[in-house]
Design an enzyme around this catalytic site. Structure first.
Site, PDB file in Angstrom:
ATOM      1  CG  HIS A   1      15.217   2.135-107.051  1.00 19.06           C
ATOM      2  ND1 HIS A   1      14.747   1.147-107.888  1.00 19.06           N
ATOM      3  CD2 HIS A   1      14.172   2.940-106.800  1.00 19.06           C
ATOM      4  CE1 HIS A   1      13.474   1.371-108.147  1.00 19.06           C
ATOM      5  NE2 HIS A   1      13.090   2.454-107.496  1.00 19.06           N
TER       6      HIS A   1
ATOM      7  CE  LYS B   1      25.989  -5.235-115.470  1.00 17.57           C
ATOM      8  NZ  LYS B   1      24.735  -5.519-114.809  1.00 17.57           N
ATOM      9  NE  ARG B   2      23.129   3.284-113.317  1.00 17.27           N
ATOM     10  CZ  ARG B   2      23.480   3.290-112.027  1.00 17.27           C
ATOM     11  NH1 ARG B   2      24.326   4.188-111.554  1.00 17.27           N
ATOM     12  NH2 ARG B   2      22.984   2.405-111.189  1.00 17.27           N
TER      13      ARG B   2
ATOM     14  CE  LYS C   1      25.425  -0.438-112.403  1.00 20.80           C
ATOM     15  NZ  LYS C   1      24.257  -1.314-112.196  1.00 20.80           N
TER      16      LYS C   1
ATOM     17  CB  THR D   1      16.233  -4.751-114.603  1.00 18.41           C
ATOM     18  OG1 THR D   1      16.961  -3.544-114.858  1.00 18.41           O
ATOM     19  CG2 THR D   1      15.363  -4.569-113.381  1.00 18.41           C
TER      20      THR D   1
ATOM     21  CE  LYS E   1      15.581  -4.700-119.044  1.00 14.74           C
ATOM     22  NZ  LYS E   1      16.202  -3.389-118.811  1.00 14.74           N
TER      23      LYS E   1
HETATM   24  C1  26V Z   1      23.395   6.439-108.587  1.00 19.84           C
HETATM   25  C2  26V Z   1      24.606   7.050-108.363  1.00 19.84           C
HETATM   26  C3  26V Z   1      24.790   8.422-108.863  1.00 19.84           C
HETATM   27  C4  26V Z   1      26.044   9.071-108.379  1.00 19.84           C
HETATM   28  C5  26V Z   1      27.200   8.129-108.300  1.00 19.84           C
HETATM   29  C6  26V Z   1      26.903   6.944-107.452  1.00 19.84           C
HETATM   30  C7  26V Z   1      25.612   6.337-107.745  1.00 19.84           C
HETATM   31  C8  26V Z   1      25.384   5.040-107.377  1.00 19.84           C
HETATM   32  C9  26V Z   1      24.191   4.451-107.602  1.00 19.84           C
HETATM   33  C10 26V Z   1      23.180   5.146-108.184  1.00 19.84           C
HETATM   34  C11 26V Z   1      21.913   4.421-108.394  1.00 19.84           C
HETATM   35  C12 26V Z   1      20.689   5.213-108.180  1.00 19.84           C
HETATM   36  C13 26V Z   1      19.472   4.373-108.164  1.00 19.84           C
HETATM   37  C14 26V Z   1      19.438   3.311-109.224  1.00 19.84           C
HETATM   38  O1  26V Z   1      19.452   3.569-110.401  1.00 19.84           O
HETATM   39  N1  26V Z   1      19.339   2.057-108.788  1.00 19.84           N
HETATM   40  C15 26V Z   1      19.173   0.902-109.641  1.00 19.84           C
HETATM   41  O2  26V Z   1      17.788   0.594-109.651  1.00 19.84           O
HETATM   42  C16 26V Z   1      17.495  -0.543-110.431  1.00 19.84           C
HETATM   43  C17 26V Z   1      15.996  -0.687-110.454  1.00 19.84           C
HETATM   44  O3  26V Z   1      15.520  -1.007-109.192  1.00 19.84           O
HETATM   45  C18 26V Z   1      18.189  -1.758-109.853  1.00 19.84           C
HETATM   46  O4  26V Z   1      17.903  -2.870-110.670  1.00 19.84           O
HETATM   47  C19 26V Z   1      19.686  -1.525-109.782  1.00 19.84           C
HETATM   48  O5  26V Z   1      20.300  -2.609-109.127  1.00 19.84           O
HETATM   49  C20 26V Z   1      19.977  -0.236-109.045  1.00 19.84           C
HETATM   50  O6  26V Z   1      21.354   0.083-109.115  1.00 19.84           O
END
Ligand code: 26V
Length: 800
Positions: free
Chosen positions: A346, A534-535, A540, A642, A646
């Site tokens: 992901h 979003k987060r 982003k 996603t 929406k």
């Molecule tokens: C997590 C973290 C945590 C620590 C700080 C940096 C960082 C950067 C990215 C993430 C993302 C972890 C995985 C995630 O949530 N990915 C998301 O998954 C969605 C479903 O597939 C996708 O639509 C998003 O683009 C993707 O960011």
């Protein structure tokens, strides 16, 4: 009990009295909510039992979706809708003087996730059940979900979230299915009858107790299961400090993502991962065994999906079960493991790729570590065989290297399928991030573009629009979302478009009221609702959005007519508690909001709103009210997104980069029905690899940029001078890693285009219609069907 309004009312009142020993007049909303929840659970129990029996007896393959997050949100309305009893309940309650809309608000969001990854898992569950597919979720029953966000003086403050305060009405505790999970201790190795036998000595066990939630399909009898594991003490050791032991044990399912900046937090996270995986695999194997089939055919009856790398320990754990518990040899066990497991990636961000220091891993999970060592050794040998002498390649691909276990390589080596979540993302995995693995296992890589459940995000969240759609093309789109495309024929129907406009206005009025209630800010419902929810993360680029708002403000101060159409910018975002920069951006958004909303020169044309505590239930109110969807990540960084889907489904137009699923949204709606800007993924990756971008040049050559960047530090924000030094530094001192300044001009131009287009209402509505009509592809029904057909090989249990 739901067959008619009078029957429902009678049953409701009786149930309420029985459950709470109180009369209806004396009852609280919480009691009424609990009553209704229990009635629904009772109502589905027959179908739930039947579905389970069908799965138990049947020869059909089951898929198990292992995920550290399930971001479910509320379930009441969703369940009523899927069961087809919403109307009866709504009417019955109303006759009793209760508004369903208000009762719905009683339910706490199950916020067991951060964002896209967890919400995707929840959408998949809905699609699996609605397509009658035998698929189940397995996760952790965190006592506290993602923190509750308060904004105090513009800053984010985190409070522990308390979704279980009143219990969770949908769950069933299954004590009989509890299992013990061992941690720590030593491994004793012995020869027995010519075989190596491993015994785990002095382990500290933790009990995993399952809580099952029914996952109700839309207008079908299928009721699947989401099983969430709770950590509890196994047995109290005679000598140890009992309270300490209890606390330590329960901490395993206490928090989603404990802080892992220290070893203690890291250990807890790894414990959570093994806890989820080991408990789930025990339950899966137990249920397989009831079928009385040969273990050698395990992969024909069971498919296990690893959602991101958090459950990647499933690779060595399944090996352990097959070898140590079931007596298979390595080769046989390996074949079954790889054929059973599949993995979704992901993110390509390096900082999010999981790695565990050996000093933590080895003592906590000694047997699992031995197996990973063996997997690594055998894998490295294979690589060496194919690329003799290529040390560098072996080192880069190894599962264990530089004192760490690498979870992505572990998941790749142990799965028969590896997928990305949008076309562009999968191409980047194949050609860049995971290229060496792609060269080694080209047949394992595939794409599955994400989707969302149109039942929650359109049918439930936007009753006005769904009603209009059903009136126009009939109800078939609910079961077959691609049929939304039939709306295309209303493209020139001004009556239809007029209604579309009306509905959007009503949704905007509703959101405006919520905003007024929550923030005291009054917004103009004739303005463009421009939304980024979003987060909060640097990639982003909420920063790009807020810098551009500062620019609009500066323009308006110089020329009161500078803005063609009034704008309301709406933000919702949580920043991870330890993420300093993200928190500064939240403060910046709030400081800009303060300034802009109060200034008499701008407050009628420009408003900025930061909505506190963004979560699923709030999202359901926001998407239907949006005109513009901000999807402005640095190209190549957003795996899919996603939220973009929406918004589109609710008729908002995307303002975005060609990143993640935006690329496929563009393919569907056409270049003329989306606002694109900025660098391409290719360009970004080239700059990253070869250099050539200097943010200072943009600062010096673009007066607009200079003005806003200076305002971060020159006292423009009263009382907060120097508060944004770090933001300033990321842009100029650290050469703007996410290309905010580089993309600024193009972004501003795209915004101008939005304002121009909005002036032509007919045209805007046609664009909006095309977006809705083309959104069917992004239903998770399509996505889940692709997973089922190509990866899991599971079929409907109802069809023979
Ligand atoms: C997590 C973290 C945590 C620590 C700080 C940096 C960082 C950067 C990215 C993430 C993302 C972890 C995985 C995630 O949530 N990915 C998301 O998954 C969605 C479903 O597939 C996708 O639509 C998003 O683009 C993707 O960011």
């Amino acid at each position: 009990m739901f067959s008619s309004v009078p029957k429902f009312k009678t049953a409701f009142l009786k149930k309420l009295e029985m459950m709470f020993g109180t009369s209806f007049e004396e009852s609280t909303s919480q009691e009424q909510f609990q009553t209704l929840g229990h009635m629904i659970r009772e109502y589905v129990s027959a179908d739930w039992i039947q579905t389970n029996e069908l799965y138990r007896a049947g020869a059909k393959k089951q898929v198990y979706y292992l995920s550290i997050e399930f971001l479910l949100g509320r379930l009441l309305r969703h369940n009523l809708l899927n069961l087809g009893v919403e109307e009866v309940v709504c009417k019955g309650l109303r006759e009793l003087g209760i508004e369903l809309d208000q009762l719905e608000e009683i339910e706490a969001d199950a916020g067991l996730g951060n964002g896209g990854l967890g919400r995707l898992a929840a959408c998949f569950l809905d699609s699996l059940a609605s397509l009658d597919l035998p698929g189940h979720g397995l996760g952790i029953r965190y006592k506290h979900g993602l923190f509750e966000q308060k904004i105090v003086d513009g800053y984010q403050v985190e409070l522990p979230e308390q979704w279980l305060r009143h219990g969770h009405v949908w769950e069933v505790r299954k004590t009989d299915d509890a299992v013990e999970i061992p941690f720590w201790g030593e491994i004793e190795t012995r020869m027995e009858n010519g075989r190596l036998v491993f015994r785990h000595l002095n382990a500290e066990p933790i009990m995993a107790i399952p809580y099952d939630l029914p996952v109700i399909g839309y207008h079908t009898q299928t009721v699947n299961t989401l099983r969430l594991w709770n950590a509890e003490p196994a047995r109290f050791p005679a000598h140890a400090d009992i309270f300490k032991y209890k606390k330590e044990t329960e901490s395993v399912s206490e928090f989603l993502y404990p802080d892992d900046t220290h070893d203690e937090g890291k250990i807890l996270r790894l414990k959570q991962q093994y806890f989820l995986v080991a408990a789930s695999l025990k339950a899966i194997v137990k249920s397989f065994k009831k079928k009385n089939k040969s273990l050698l055919a395990f992969q024909d009856y069971v498919s296990i999906h690893i959602n991101d790398t958090h459950p990647a320990i499933a690779v060595p754990e399944l090996m352990r079960i097959l070898m140590d518990d079931e007596g298979l040899g390595w080769d046989e066990a390996w074949r079954i493991t790889v054929q059973t497991l599949s993995y979704t990636n992901h993110t390509t961000l390096a900082e999010a790729l999981e790695r565990w220091p050996l000093r933590i891993f080895q003592p906590l999970l000694p047997r699992i570590f031995m197996i990973i060592e063996e997997i690594n050794e055998r894998f490295c040998k294979e690589v060496w065989k194919q690329y003799p002498g290529d040390w560098d390649r072996v080192e880069r691909m190894a599962v264990i290297a530089h004192g760490e276990v690498r979870m992505a390589p572990l998941a790749i080596v142990g799965s028969h399928s590896i997928n990305g979540v949008a076309k562009l993302h999968t191409e980047i995995l194949k050609n860049r991030e995971m290229n060496l693995f792609y060269q080694f296992y080209p047949e394992r890589f595939n794409n599955k573009t994400n989707g969302i459940t149109h039942r929650r995000w359109l049918l439930k969240a936007n009753p006005g629009l769904s009603g209009l759609i059903t009136d126009a093309i009939g109800p078939d789109w609910i079961g077959e979302p691609h049929k939304l495309a039939e709306l295309m024929r209303y493209n020139t129907d001004s009556v239809f478009l007029g209604k579309l406009h009306e509905i959007k206005q009503r949704n905007k009025e509703r959101l405006a009221k919520t905003i007024l209630d929550k923030t005291g800010i009054e917004i103009d419902t004739e303005s463009i609702f421009d939304v980024q929810v979003k987060r909060l993360h640097a990639y982003k680029r909420q920063l790009l959005n807020v810098l551009h708002i500062m620019h609009l403000y500066n323009e308006l101060k110089k020329d009161p007519d500078a803005l063609l159409s009034p704008r309301t910018f709406i933000f919702g975002a949580k920043a991870s508690p330890g993420y300093y920069f993200a928190k500064k951006v939240i403060k910046l958004i709030n400081s800009v909001a303060d300034k802009v909303n109060k200034d008499p020169a701008t407050k009628d044309k420009l408003k900025v709103v930061f909505l506190e505590n963004y979560r699923v239930s709030l999202a359901e109110e926001i998407f239907p009210a949006a005109d513009i969807s901000e999807q402005i990540s640095t190209a190549s960084k957003e795996a899919s997104g996603t939220g973009n889907m929406k918004f589109m489904m609710n008729g908002a137009l995307t303002l975005g980069t060609l990143d993640g699923a935006n690329v496929e949204i563009t393919e569907r709606v056409g270049r003329e029905n989306i606002f694109l800007f900025g660098l391409s993924a290719e360009e970004v990756l080239d700059y990253q690899n070869n250099g050539g971008y200097h943010s200072l040049e943009y600062y010096h050559h673009d007066a607009r940029i200079r003005e806003i960047v200076d305002q971060l530090v020159n006292g423009f924000f009263p009382d907060t001078d120097n508060h944004f030094n770090e933001v300033y530094d990321t842009l100029l001192g650290h050469n703007d890693q996410y290309f905010v300044l580089k993309d600024f001009a193009s972004y501003a131009e795209a915004h101008l285009e939005v304002s121009r287009k909005y002036l032509d209402r007919g045209k805007w509505l046609r664009m909006s219609l095309v977006n809705i009509a083309q959104s069917g592809y992004f239903s998770s029904d399509r996505t889940v069907r692709e997973y089922a057909d190509d990866i899991w090989k599971v079929h409907s249990a109802l069809k023979v």
